[in-house]
Design an enzyme around this catalytic site. Sequence first.
Site, PDB file in Angstrom:
ATOM      1  N   LYS A 118       0.838  -1.200   0.000  1.00  5.47           N
ATOM      2  CA  LYS A 118       0.000   0.000   0.000  1.00  5.47           C
ATOM      3  C   LYS A 118       0.875   1.253   0.000  1.00  5.47           C
ATOM      4  CE  LYS A 118      -3.682  -1.970   2.870  1.00  5.47           C
ATOM      5  NZ  LYS A 118      -4.837  -2.386   2.117  1.00  5.47           N
ATOM      6  N   HIS A 237     -14.552  -2.941   7.978  1.00  9.03           N
ATOM      7  CA  HIS A 237     -13.756  -2.736   6.758  1.00  9.03           C
ATOM      8  C   HIS A 237     -13.873  -3.862   5.748  1.00  9.03           C
ATOM      9  CE1 HIS A 237     -12.253   0.527   9.092  1.00  9.03           C
ATOM     10  NE2 HIS A 237     -11.596  -0.253   9.923  1.00  9.03           N
ATOM     11  N   ARG A 293      -6.345  -7.715  -9.639  1.00 12.89           N
ATOM     12  CA  ARG A 293      -7.054  -8.973  -9.922  1.00 12.89           C
ATOM     13  C   ARG A 293      -8.512  -8.635 -10.192  1.00 12.89           C
ATOM     14  NH1 ARG A 293      -9.841  -8.887  -5.146  1.00 12.89           N
ATOM     15  NH2 ARG A 293      -8.648  -8.111  -3.384  1.00 12.89           N
TER      16      ARG A 293
END
Length: 667
Positions: A118, A237, A293
């Site tokens: 990230k 989340h 993906r």
Amino acid sequence: MVAIRKLLIANRGEIACRVMASAKAAGIATVAVYSDADANARHVRHADEAVRIGPGPAAESYLKADAVIAAALETGADAIHPGYGFLSENADFADAVAAAGLIFVGPPADAIRAMGSKSASKALMEKAGVPLVPGYHGAKQDTATLSKVAEKIGFPVLVKASAGGGGKGMRVVRKKADLKDAIEGAKREAKSSFGDPRLMIEKYLAKARHVEVQVFGDSHGNVVHLFERDCSLQRRHQKVIEEAPAPGMTPKLRAAMGEAAVNAARAVDYVGAGTVEFLLAGKDFYFIEMNTRLQVEHPVTEAITGQDLVAWQLRVAAGGTLPLAQDELAIDGHAFEARLYAEDPDKGYLPQTGTLSHLTFSHLPGVRIDTGIDQGDVVSVHYDPMIAKIIVHGADRADALSRLQAALAGTEIAGCETNLDFLLGISADEKFVSAKIDTGWLDRMKPPALGWRRVRPADETSLAVAALNVIRERGIAACRRAERSGDPYSPWFRTDGWRLIDRGHQDIFLRDMIDEASPHLVTAKARKDGGYDLTIGGERIHAQLSGDGSVVIDGVRTTASVAHLDDKLTVFTEDGRCILSLFDPADAAADETDTSGDLTAPMPGKVTHVHVKAGASVKRGASLLVLEAMKMEHTIAAPADGTVTEIRCKAGDQVEDGVPLVIFEPS
Ligand code: ADP
């Protein structure tokens, strides 16, 4: 362009089935891989060929890159589709597939690497001019530096694992005093979950929406976006219900987000399907990460664009160009996807296991079901407990939403606890209906506020349906016994309550899960017309089951079905379901006194504590041992006052479902 003739799908469950459907439609032969736990799974049944790659645990099967590649070579496959999860974002796997001379149906390994962290991807996006959430994604990882940047950003902040996924390794910190613990805790969690303790710190956007853009690139330099999905409905989340397009999206904002997403893809020479995730606060959007993906929620994009994204992937992987240019893509209507899980929302979304003894889906127009499970299949401890994705498409949001509600209401499941009622509760909630939610909405709700339990008390209809089913099953069982015997016409095999002189009746005792204390008695007398006269709580009704899943009560036809497993009956009617158990008062009386025998493992798990020694005398309810299963502790308690005569396990043992753990003798 090369031709893909045989495709191996390195995955399981609904994604493997989904990929196979598109491959088959394109005339491509399919190869499944499976673990021992999946030997008879739906994805194996649906494939042209299937190869065993190891035992149940994913680390010993689906995550074994070598075994997957060997299976492809052995079966003569030319390409491998990784699905999502497992090896789908593993750059080394993509490299190994190419090194074996096979096509990887996914992006180039370098693009996976660039977006894998990230923090590194944020640095890259910053360079490409894609807007970021204010924050720190640098190399210095000591607690003092991280604390200093957090204070500079201003509370609340989000401490996030750089290698994170699935919402793990993330902590919201609202004040300085909590910072140190959060940083150190997140580091430990990141290290144990992802093998990488590095963290990043972001401004926590408390009331943002999660809006992501589907992108697609080919190896000829074309990149398009297929509009956005709104995945704001999350619990801890994790996405629960997704939709496309995002409510309230303006053409201007869509163009800006689409352009930012395409820039992100171009920055890493992206090829194939990818998703660029943003947080949207008002009109401002911020990049959070790119998933290299296909996503779980891709079907909502397929619904509104009319495109098959797996077909696009296969075409691009074979070296073809994108089937459509940006100006040829358009949005048609609105779509939702609800993720149906074997989990208990009332117990912190605890995953559940079991055999789905009853599973039927709605087949209304505009409803698509993506599943990897059929009725009778088992949800095991080994994998993600998703049962199905329920996808609906309508002319606009209101139309799609009413289809979603109808599709959820028309889903029938028995055999384990699921989030079906929870999904129904959400889909009917005023805030969700009016699209006034953000990513934290669900977690701020108290579960009962949604009123999502649809199990209702038994009424006359459900008791009648349950009793008639029991009578029918007894009749079938008796016929079988009679057929097997030498004298099929013997009166001893009759189950219609026939007796001398009396017209004959059967008594059926049913206990309602909601009110176990007051059991119901249904008395049934067979009539010549095939129906029954039933007496329930003093009321007399005429009821008859018909073969098409309906029941006629006093001349009124209602849809109803029953799932019967052991002594438990789940009755589904149009306004919900009720759960009954069949009991025999004579057995119940005997049960109360007979508490001797084996205490068995209620599910597969690990024995963590044994509290007693053989020979110990214990009081009723005393904790004998603790079993850890499905991330929860289960106490095995003494069923009565008595003596523990033998202990058949020790702390640390892994035990199977139904294995005797303690032999107990009541006093
Ligand atoms: P993961 O890879 O674990 O899914 P993401 O970075 O994609 O993690 O974030 C998952 C979810 O966490 C987002 O959809 C959002 O709800 C929440 N989230 C992430 N970053 C922020 C932030 N800076 N502020 C508020 N919520 C955030």
